[in-house]
Scaffold this motif. Structure first.
Motif: not given
Length: 367
Positions: A189-192, A348-362
């Motif tokens: 998710x962080x990459x895509x 940190x890629x997997x952790x970045x993707x976890x956080x990115x999910x909330x940024x995108x949803x916002x």
């Protein structure tokens, strides 16, 4: 009418975010939205604190257009990557930039004490950053295992030795909204996140996994087990994998294949490789040979870009020519390997993707 107004606001906010900086005339021209609509929505976004003026464009005559940008500090999200031996934490601002990160050595346990300690480590991380609780959108947790979102269940994790564990068990002490995702999907998710083209993500960490990105979505599979690349056999009757089979990609391409030779330190492995250690060079050469087989198979199956990530991904860039040369022996249909891409994120890629999910949803839920 209300729905159209909401969609316009979302479009405008996302455009400002993706552009980095822009102006009202540019927003109107690029999105095909009337200037009065742009003015009203920018006004509302500014009053809400989401958008701010950061300067002025050079004038071409008349009044200078104000430069607009997302207010990065308005909100933030956190990602946690839980592995067998570590917890990685990352904080992202509203622009998606990493504002803080921490990696803690802690052995995983499916226990009350571990989950309580996880929440305490998170609170310490945020406190040290000076993050106000009301600014935090949520915490995305990545797990190396099969995740069933509909049942809010970690179905299985061979690595963590978990079976049928409810999300709430892991997140019970965390005081923010929490979501869960498979670690490879989270890293993907962080990459895509801003990508338009289909791609395959290959995660080369202490276990091997991946994700398939098609039509701007990650393909989950019928049983949430898609892209288990680590358990594709690339050496029949070869080394035994932790899953019990022989010859799995994981047994030949995981980070442990390298770090086991340098006291569990990938950094030391690549330092010795760079220093010209012959024994390490032989190990690396063998690793690249098996990786070449694996990547060629993925290219043959999916015919799209392949992004190399995970712990190994951050070290691969100087060796891409070596990998491409080995792949040439397995792919008679194309010699050009421009489809091979390096990950933008490392450990940190997997952790970045976890956080990115909330940024995108916002940005999808603005009202």
């Amino acid at each position: 009418m209300i729905e159209k107004k909401k969609l316009n606001k979302i479009k405008i906010a996302k455009f400002i975010r993706y552009k980095g900086s822009t102006s009202k005339p540019e927003i109107a021209a690029e999105l095909g939205i009337s200037m009065p609509t742009v003015l009203q929505n920018v006004k509302e976004l500014t009053e809400a604190g989401i958008v701010g003026e950061i300067g002025e464009y050079e004038s071409t005559g008349g009044r200078k257009a104000k430069t607009l940008s997302i207010t990065a500090t308005w909100k933030m999200a956190v990602g946690l990557d839980i592995t067998l031996n570590h917890i990685s934490m990352v904080a992202l601002d509203l622009k998606g930039a990493i504002t803080g990160k921490r990696r803690i050595k802690k052995n995983f346990e499916n226990s009350f004490d571990y989950y309580k300690a996880l929440a305490e480590e998170l609170d310490c991380f945020l406190e040290d950053m000076g993050a106000a609780p009301d600014k935090i959108l949520g915490v995305g947790i990545s797990i190396p295992g099969v995740i069933d979102q509909s049942r809010e269940l970690i179905v299985r994790s061979h690595v963590l030795h978990l079976d049928n564990v409810k999300f709430q068990v892991v997140s019970q002490f965390i005081r923010y909204p929490v979501s869960f995702e498979n670690d490879a999907n989270s890293a993907a998710l962080a990459e895509f996140v801003h990508r338009d083209r289909d791609a395959v993500y290959l995660s080369l960490s202490n276990s091997v996994g991946g994700a398939i990105y098609v039509n701007r979505e990650i393909y989950a599979g019928d049983n949430f087990k898609s892209a288990e690349f680590g358990h594709m056999v690339i050496a029949p009757e070869g080394k035994t994998c932790y899953c019990g089979k022989k010859g799995c990609m994981d047994a030949y391409c995981s980070a442990r294949v390298l770090s086991d030779h340098t006291d569990d330190s990938l950094e030391l492995f690549f330092q010795r490789l760079e220093d010209g250690d012959d024994a390490i060079r032989d190990i690396w050469d063998s690793y690249l040979s098996y990786l070449a087989i694996a990547v060629t198979n993925l290219r043959m199956a999916f015919d799209c870009d392949i992004i190399l990530g995970g712990y190994i991904g951050q070290y691969l860039k100087p060796y891409m020519i070596d990998l491409s040369q080995k792949m040439a022996g397995y792919n008679m249909f194309e010699q050009d390997t421009v489809y091979l891409k390096n990950s933008r994120y490392g450990m940190e890629a997997a952790a970045v993707g976890g956080a990115m999910k909330y940024i995108e949803a916002y940005f999808e839920e603005l009202s």
